[in-house]
Design a protein around this motif. Structure first.
Motif, mmCIF file in Angstrom:
data_model
loop_
_atom_site.group_PDB
_atom_site.id
_atom_site.type_symbol
_atom_site.label_atom_id
_atom_site.label_comp_id
_atom_site.label_asym_id
_atom_site.label_seq_id
_atom_site.Cartn_x
_atom_site.Cartn_y
_atom_site.Cartn_z
ATOM 1 N N GLU B 14 19.191 -9.299 -17.020
ATOM 2 C CA GLU B 14 18.753 -9.114 -15.645
ATOM 3 C C GLU B 14 19.252 -7.771 -15.128
ATOM 4 O O GLU B 14 20.347 -7.307 -15.495
ATOM 5 N N LYS B 15 18.471 -7.204 -14.271
ATOM 6 C CA LYS B 15 18.847 -5.933 -13.640
ATOM 7 C C LYS B 15 20.246 -6.049 -13.031
ATOM 8 O O LYS B 15 20.572 -7.040 -12.384
ATOM 9 N N GLY B 16 21.060 -5.038 -13.302
ATOM 10 C CA GLY B 16 22.416 -5.014 -12.760
ATOM 11 C C GLY B 16 23.483 -5.512 -13.711
ATOM 12 O O GLY B 16 24.678 -5.258 -13.492
ATOM 13 N N LYS B 17 23.075 -6.200 -14.782
ATOM 14 C CA LYS B 17 24.039 -6.696 -15.755
ATOM 15 C C LYS B 17 24.399 -5.595 -16.746
ATOM 16 O O LYS B 17 23.669 -4.625 -16.930
ATOM 17 N N ASP B 18 25.556 -5.758 -17.389
ATOM 18 C CA ASP B 18 25.969 -4.844 -18.449
ATOM 19 C C ASP B 18 25.537 -5.408 -19.800
ATOM 20 O O ASP B 18 25.515 -6.627 -19.986
ATOM 21 N N VAL B 19 25.208 -4.517 -20.737
ATOM 22 C CA VAL B 19 24.865 -4.956 -22.091
ATOM 23 C C VAL B 19 25.607 -4.097 -23.118
ATOM 24 O O VAL B 19 25.929 -2.950 -22.860
ATOM 25 N N GLU B 20 25.846 -4.715 -24.279
ATOM 26 C CA GLU B 20 26.458 -4.001 -25.401
ATOM 27 C C GLU B 20 25.567 -4.152 -26.617
ATOM 28 O O GLU B 20 25.170 -5.255 -26.974
ATOM 29 N N LEU B 21 25.275 -3.032 -27.250
ATOM 30 C CA LEU B 21 24.459 -3.021 -28.449
ATOM 31 C C LEU B 21 25.333 -2.521 -29.599
ATOM 32 O O LEU B 21 26.081 -1.554 -29.449
ATOM 33 N N ARG B 22 25.171 -3.170 -30.756
ATOM 34 C CA ARG B 22 26.068 -2.867 -31.869
ATOM 35 C C ARG B 22 25.309 -2.230 -33.028
ATOM 36 O O ARG B 22 24.167 -2.584 -33.297
ATOM 37 N N CYS B 23 26.008 -1.317 -33.710
ATOM 38 C CA CYS B 23 25.433 -0.667 -34.884
ATOM 39 C C CYS B 23 26.461 -0.648 -36.010
ATOM 40 O O CYS B 23 27.594 -0.201 -35.817
ATOM 41 N N ASP B 24 26.035 -1.130 -37.185
ATOM 42 C CA ASP B 24 26.851 -1.033 -38.398
ATOM 43 C C ASP B 24 26.211 -0.008 -39.321
ATOM 44 O O ASP B 24 25.133 -0.272 -39.879
ATOM 45 N N PRO B 25 26.827 1.151 -39.493
ATOM 46 C CA PRO B 25 26.203 2.189 -40.334
ATOM 47 C C PRO B 25 26.353 1.856 -41.813
ATOM 48 O O PRO B 25 27.054 0.918 -42.191
ATOM 49 N N ILE B 26 25.705 2.644 -42.631
ATOM 50 C CA ILE B 26 25.860 2.507 -44.075
ATOM 51 C C ILE B 26 27.295 2.892 -44.436
ATOM 52 O O ILE B 26 27.825 3.885 -43.918
ATOM 53 N N SER B 27 27.898 2.112 -45.299
ATOM 54 C CA SER B 27 29.280 2.354 -45.681
ATOM 55 C C SER B 27 29.442 3.762 -46.260
ATOM 56 O O SER B 27 28.660 4.189 -47.122
ATOM 57 N N GLY B 28 30.450 4.464 -45.750
ATOM 58 C CA GLY B 28 30.722 5.808 -46.252
ATOM 59 C C GLY B 28 30.037 6.913 -45.466
ATOM 60 O O GLY B 28 30.347 8.093 -45.650
ATOM 61 N N HIS B 29 29.104 6.551 -44.597
ATOM 62 C CA HIS B 29 28.434 7.566 -43.783
ATOM 63 C C HIS B 29 29.348 7.987 -42.636
ATOM 64 O O HIS B 29 29.842 7.148 -41.884
ATOM 65 N N THR B 30 29.554 9.298 -42.528
ATOM 66 C CA THR B 30 30.470 9.788 -41.500
ATOM 67 C C THR B 30 29.782 10.094 -40.174
ATOM 68 O O THR B 30 30.429 10.193 -39.150
#
Lengths: 109, 116
Positions: B14-30
């Protein structure tokens, strides 16, 4: 500032016809150009880059610095080429990519 | 091997709420990148992490957007007080070195955010 322009939002061709997806860029320095493709329900993936001067899936692209273009070409389109194509530019100022608006290619049987 | 993964795949808020999005990169990628794909704006760069260097935040559209990368691996993109114009697909990418013309960015499947 850098910019990438893909003038066609949609390009529709018949199977076996030649296809050219246009890409123009503006950047004052030495650019690195890429084509990315996104097939239906798949993630965005690299198709080719100009420094490799390679042909991938029959597609080629030549960097023309005089015309600031990097058009993607294939002499005989296949139905499986139907996808969203994005031209992208990487500048020396950073490693991020600047994308064009994308062109949806539809290859009809 | 495993590619870049993102969670959740879909998020409705809903408008006004906070959200968190997650990313797991490829292992070893800097190097790790966040982009946003929206109908009106196409694919836009948001933020870029390279190793232990300070991130390049030049693409973040407002101070409601922030991102962190813990331990040089997983990254979280946070959007505070979401607005309807934040609705988009948020893409994460990673690359091995983050430098040089031969470095390829590998993209995740994206998180589709819908703000009601």
């Amino acid at each position: 500032a850098q910019r990438v322009t893909q003038p066609e939002k949609l390009l529709s061709v018949f199977k076996g016809a030649p296809v050219e997806l246009k890409c123009n860029y503006s950047y004052s320095g030495s650019p690195e150009l890429f084509w990315y493709v996104q097939y239906s329900r798949q993630r965005l993936q690299l198709l080719l880059r100009h420094i490799s001067r390679e042909s991938i899936k029959g597609f080629t692209a030549d960097l023309n610095k005089g015309e600031t273009s990097f058009h993607l070409k294939k002499p005989f389109a296949q139905e499986e080429d139907s996808a969203m194509y994005y031209c992208a530019l990487r500048t020396g100022a950073g490693n991020m990519l600047t994308f064009g608006g994308g062109t949806r290619l539809m290859v009809k049987p | 091997g495993a590619g870049v993964s993102q969670s959740p795949s879909n998020k409705v808020t809903e408008k006004g709420k906070d959200v968190e999005l997650r990313c797991d990169p490829i292992s070893g990628h800097t190097a790790l990148y966040w982009y946003r794909q929206s109908l009106g704006q196409g694919l836009e760069f948001l933020i870029y992490f390279q190793g232990n260097s300070a991130p390049d935040k030049s693409g973040l559209p407002s101070d409601r957007f922030s991102a962190e990368r813990t331990g040089g691996s997983v990254s979280t993109l946070t959007i505070q007080r979401t607005q309807q114009e934040d609705s988009a697909v948020y893409l994460c990418a990673s690359s091995l070195a983050g430098i040089g013309g031969s470095d390829t960015q590998y993209f995740g499947p994206g998180t589709r955010l819908t703000v009601l």
